[in-house]
Design a protein around this motif. Structure first.
Motif, PDB file in Angstrom:
ATOM      1  N   GLU A   1       0.832  -1.208   0.000  1.00 24.08           N
ATOM      2  CA  GLU A   1       0.000   0.000   0.000  1.00 24.08           C
ATOM      3  C   GLU A   1       0.864   1.255   0.000  1.00 24.08           C
ATOM      4  OE1 GLU A   1      -2.315  -0.491   3.479  1.00 24.08           O
ATOM      5  OE2 GLU A   1      -3.470  -2.193   2.703  1.00 24.08           O
ATOM      6  N   GLN A   2       1.913   1.251   0.806  1.00 22.75           N
ATOM      7  CA  GLN A   2       2.772   2.432   0.890  1.00 22.75           C
ATOM      8  C   GLN A   2       3.516   2.673  -0.418  1.00 22.75           C
ATOM      9  OE1 GLN A   2       5.213   1.915   4.388  1.00 22.75           O
ATOM     10  NE2 GLN A   2       3.582   2.562   5.769  1.00 22.75           N
ATOM     11  N   GLU A   3       3.876   1.606  -1.113  1.00 21.38           N
ATOM     12  CA  GLU A   3       4.524   1.775  -2.412  1.00 21.38           C
ATOM     13  C   GLU A   3       3.574   2.435  -3.408  1.00 21.38           C
ATOM     14  OE1 GLU A   3       6.147  -1.839  -3.882  1.00 21.38           O
ATOM     15  OE2 GLU A   3       7.717  -1.962  -2.352  1.00 21.38           O
ATOM     16  N   PHE A   4       2.309   2.018  -3.368  1.00 25.48           N
ATOM     17  CA  PHE A   4       1.325   2.653  -4.247  1.00 25.48           C
ATOM     18  C   PHE A   4       1.149   4.125  -3.891  1.00 25.48           C
ATOM     19  CE2 PHE A   4      -0.833  -1.696  -4.866  1.00 25.48           C
ATOM     20  CZ  PHE A   4      -0.112  -1.925  -6.030  1.00 25.48           C
ATOM     21  N   MET A   5       1.110   4.424  -2.590  1.00 31.31           N
ATOM     22  CA  MET A   5       0.839   5.791  -2.156  1.00 31.31           C
ATOM     23  C   MET A   5       1.964   6.758  -2.504  1.00 31.31           C
ATOM     24  SD  MET A   5      -2.102   5.209  -1.229  1.00 31.31           S
ATOM     25  CE  MET A   5      -2.579   6.876  -0.845  1.00 31.31           C
ATOM     26  N   VAL A   6       3.164   6.239  -2.751  1.00 30.92           N
ATOM     27  CA  VAL A   6       4.256   7.114  -3.203  1.00 30.92           C
ATOM     28  C   VAL A   6       4.443   6.999  -4.712  1.00 30.92           C
ATOM     29  CG1 VAL A   6       5.460   7.079  -0.992  1.00 30.92           C
ATOM     30  CG2 VAL A   6       6.025   5.361  -2.722  1.00 30.92           C
ATOM     31  N   CYS A   7       3.446   6.389  -5.375  1.00 33.29           N
ATOM     32  CA  CYS A   7       3.424   6.281  -6.846  1.00 33.29           C
ATOM     33  C   CYS A   7       4.599   5.476  -7.397  1.00 33.29           C
ATOM     34  CB  CYS A   7       3.399   7.672  -7.483  1.00 33.29           C
ATOM     35  SG  CYS A   7       1.981   8.676  -6.985  1.00 33.29           S
ATOM     36  N   ALA A   8       4.971   4.416  -6.691  1.00 32.99           N
ATOM     37  CA  ALA A   8       6.077   3.570  -7.150  1.00 32.99           C
ATOM     38  C   ALA A   8       5.543   2.442  -8.035  1.00 32.99           C
ATOM     39  CB  ALA A   8       6.825   2.989  -5.952  1.00 32.99           C
ATOM     40  N   ASP A   9       6.018   2.376  -9.272  1.00 34.48           N
ATOM     41  CA  ASP A   9       5.669   1.295 -10.213  1.00 34.48           C
ATOM     42  C   ASP A   9       4.157   1.112 -10.351  1.00 34.48           C
ATOM     43  OD1 ASP A   9       8.379   0.748 -10.614  1.00 34.48           O
ATOM     44  OD2 ASP A   9       8.438  -0.643  -8.918  1.00 34.48           O
ATOM     45  N   ILE A  10       3.442   2.207 -10.515  1.00 37.15           N
ATOM     46  CA  ILE A  10       1.983   2.112 -10.586  1.00 37.15           C
ATOM     47  C   ILE A  10       1.472   1.892 -12.004  1.00 37.15           C
ATOM     48  CG2 ILE A  10       1.478   3.440  -8.505  1.00 37.15           C
ATOM     49  CD1 ILE A  10       1.234   5.913 -10.223  1.00 37.15           C
ATOM     50  N   ASP A  11       2.367   1.924 -12.984  1.00 40.49           N
ATOM     51  CA  ASP A  11       1.936   1.764 -14.373  1.00 40.49           C
ATOM     52  C   ASP A  11       2.170   0.354 -14.909  1.00 40.49           C
ATOM     53  OD1 ASP A  11       1.033   4.381 -14.643  1.00 40.49           O
ATOM     54  OD2 ASP A  11       3.028   5.131 -15.152  1.00 40.49           O
ATOM     55  N   LYS A  12       2.573  -0.550 -14.035  1.00 38.28           N
ATOM     56  CA  LYS A  12       2.812  -1.920 -14.483  1.00 38.28           C
ATOM     57  C   LYS A  12       2.203  -2.898 -13.481  1.00 38.28           C
ATOM     58  CE  LYS A  12       7.428  -2.247 -12.375  1.00 38.28           C
ATOM     59  NZ  LYS A  12       8.871  -2.464 -12.647  1.00 38.28           N
ATOM     60  N   PRO A  13       2.026  -4.157 -13.893  1.00 37.13           N
ATOM     61  CA  PRO A  13       1.425  -5.137 -12.973  1.00 37.13           C
ATOM     62  C   PRO A  13       2.221  -5.243 -11.676  1.00 37.13           C
ATOM     63  CG  PRO A  13       1.506  -6.022 -15.200  1.00 37.13           C
ATOM     64  CD  PRO A  13       2.292  -4.740 -15.226  1.00 37.13           C
ATOM     65  N   SER A  14       1.505  -5.290 -10.573  1.00 31.90           N
ATOM     66  CA  SER A  14       2.149  -5.424  -9.269  1.00 31.90           C
ATOM     67  C   SER A  14       2.439  -6.895  -9.000  1.00 31.90           C
ATOM     68  CB  SER A  14       1.241  -4.859  -8.172  1.00 31.90           C
ATOM     69  OG  SER A  14       1.675  -5.268  -6.895  1.00 31.90           O
ATOM     70  N   ALA A  15       3.700  -7.200  -8.755  1.00 30.95           N
ATOM     71  CA  ALA A  15       4.077  -8.582  -8.449  1.00 30.95           C
ATOM     72  C   ALA A  15       3.379  -9.055  -7.177  1.00 30.95           C
ATOM     73  CB  ALA A  15       5.593  -8.690  -8.297  1.00 30.95           C
ATOM     74  N   TYR A  16       3.173  -8.138  -6.243  1.00 30.03           N
ATOM     75  CA  TYR A  16       2.518  -8.519  -4.986  1.00 30.03           C
ATOM     76  C   TYR A  16       1.057  -8.886  -5.231  1.00 30.03           C
ATOM     77  CZ  TYR A  16       0.997  -8.431  -0.143  1.00 30.03           C
ATOM     78  OH  TYR A  16       0.482  -8.784   1.081  1.00 30.03           O
ATOM     79  N   ILE A  17       0.364  -8.087  -6.038  1.00 28.95           N
ATOM     80  CA  ILE A  17      -1.033  -8.401  -6.357  1.00 28.95           C
ATOM     81  C   ILE A  17      -1.115  -9.724  -7.111  1.00 28.95           C
ATOM     82  CG2 ILE A  17      -3.030  -7.685  -7.726  1.00 28.95           C
ATOM     83  CD1 ILE A  17      -2.410  -4.814  -7.058  1.00 28.95           C
ATOM     84  N   GLU A  18      -0.202  -9.950  -8.029  1.00 28.59           N
ATOM     85  CA  GLU A  18      -0.200 -11.210  -8.777  1.00 28.59           C
ATOM     86  C   GLU A  18       0.017 -12.399  -7.848  1.00 28.59           C
ATOM     87  OE1 GLU A  18       1.341  -9.883 -13.215  1.00 28.59           O
ATOM     88  OE2 GLU A  18       2.840 -10.280 -11.660  1.00 28.59           O
ATOM     89  N   ASP A  19       0.881 -12.238  -6.855  1.00 27.18           N
ATOM     90  CA  ASP A  19       1.103 -13.311  -5.881  1.00 27.18           C
ATOM     91  C   ASP A  19      -0.151 -13.555  -5.043  1.00 27.18           C
ATOM     92  OD1 ASP A  19       3.672 -13.670  -6.748  1.00 27.18           O
ATOM     93  OD2 ASP A  19       4.598 -12.462  -5.163  1.00 27.18           O
TER      94      ASP A  19
END
Length: 283
Positions: A57-75
């Motif tokens: 969540e914190q990575e998303f909130m700082v706009c880190a790698d938001i334009d590509k599939p999230s490996a965490y979500i895929e897991d």
């Protein structure tokens, strides 16, 4: 004299039983309750899933790698985790990126449908109609608001904190930040261009300040000078629901002496990460 001492001792015991003992029993009960609560919180916070979710969540909130599939979500999808949690993370990535590219959104739809079943596409449809999932725009509204309103504070002060991001140890709730700005002399008038990045229309309406109205002691006779020390009472309304984190942020804001304000919070519902999505889930 000996009898008098005994009488005094009996009176002291009686006073202790009537006055002190109930307080000690209440303190014991309160300590036990707080210890139990602390244990439950400690168990939750130290859970691996909780800490991993928080990091994502914190990575998303700082706009880190938001334009590509999230490996965490895929897991999470591959392990067939709680569907609400998966959809919430996808929605969070969408909010942080001001939408998802069509290719990315279709990728998530395909991955989720393969694991959870085709009926989950109804949930995607519900989220799209609610505006929680949508195509990416060029405005990058969240990125602008994050910087302008200081929504993320990575170096948070834990000793004598002054910023409302303390309640999240990282993130300042947007609603609470807007309320904080409204307390300043110019309010959010200096940020009108940024405020326009928020969803939905905005408007301002001003009420005349009436002498003797606005504090708990308004009914008493006071001088104009003493009115300066009477806390302003601000009614904050949430239509659709608010979270305990937002309430905590407003309470923290009210505790700051410089603000001299009290908040009354009115909301249609208290929500959390699960109940917020429950009405939109098809399964």
């Amino acid at each position: 004299m000996h009898a008098t001492s005994q009488d005094k001792t009996v009176q002291e015991i009686k006073s202790f039983v009537e006055n002190v003992l109930p307080q000690l029993m209440a303190q014991k009960k309160s300590t036990s309750e707080h210890t139990t609560i602390a244990g439950l919180i400690h168990e939750q916070v130290n859970n691996t899933t909780f800490s991993d979710d928080l990091a994502a969540e914190q990575e998303f909130m700082v706009c880190a790698d938001i334009d590509k599939p999230s490996a965490y979500i895929e897991d999470k999808i591959a392990s067939k985790a709680d569907l609400r949690n998966v959809m919430r993370l996808i929605c969070l990535q969408c909010a942080a990126g001001s939408g998802l590219k069509d290719k990315l959104l279709n990728h998530y739809k395909r991955e989720v449908a393969q694991v959870y079943g085709l009926e989950v596409l109804l949930t995607f449809s519900n989220l799209e109609m609610a505006g929680l999932l949508h195509p990416q725009t060029d405005s990058r509204a969240y990125a602008v608001l994050r910087k302008t309103l200081h929504l993320t504070v990575e170096d948070n002060v834990e000793v004598d904190p002054k910023d409302i991001s303390y309640v999240h140890s990282f993130y300042a709730p947007l609603t609470a930040r807007l309320v904080e700005l409204s307390l300043k002399p110019l309010g959010w008038q200096t940020l009108k261009s940024q405020i326009n990045n928020l969803h939905g229309p905005t408007f301002e309406d001003f009420q005349a300040q009436l002498i003797g109205i606005g504090g708990r002691n308004a009914g008493s006779t006071v001088s104009e000078g003493s009115l300066l020390h009477v806390p302003r009472v601000v009614l904050v309304c949430f239509v659709g629901g608010c979270t305990f984190a937002e309430i905590a942020a407003l309470r923290f804001l009210a505790d700051q002496e410089d603000n001299n304000v009290e908040f009354l919070i009115a909301t249609t519902k208290i929500i959390n990460k699960n109940t917020f999505l429950d009405s939109l889930m098809s399964t």
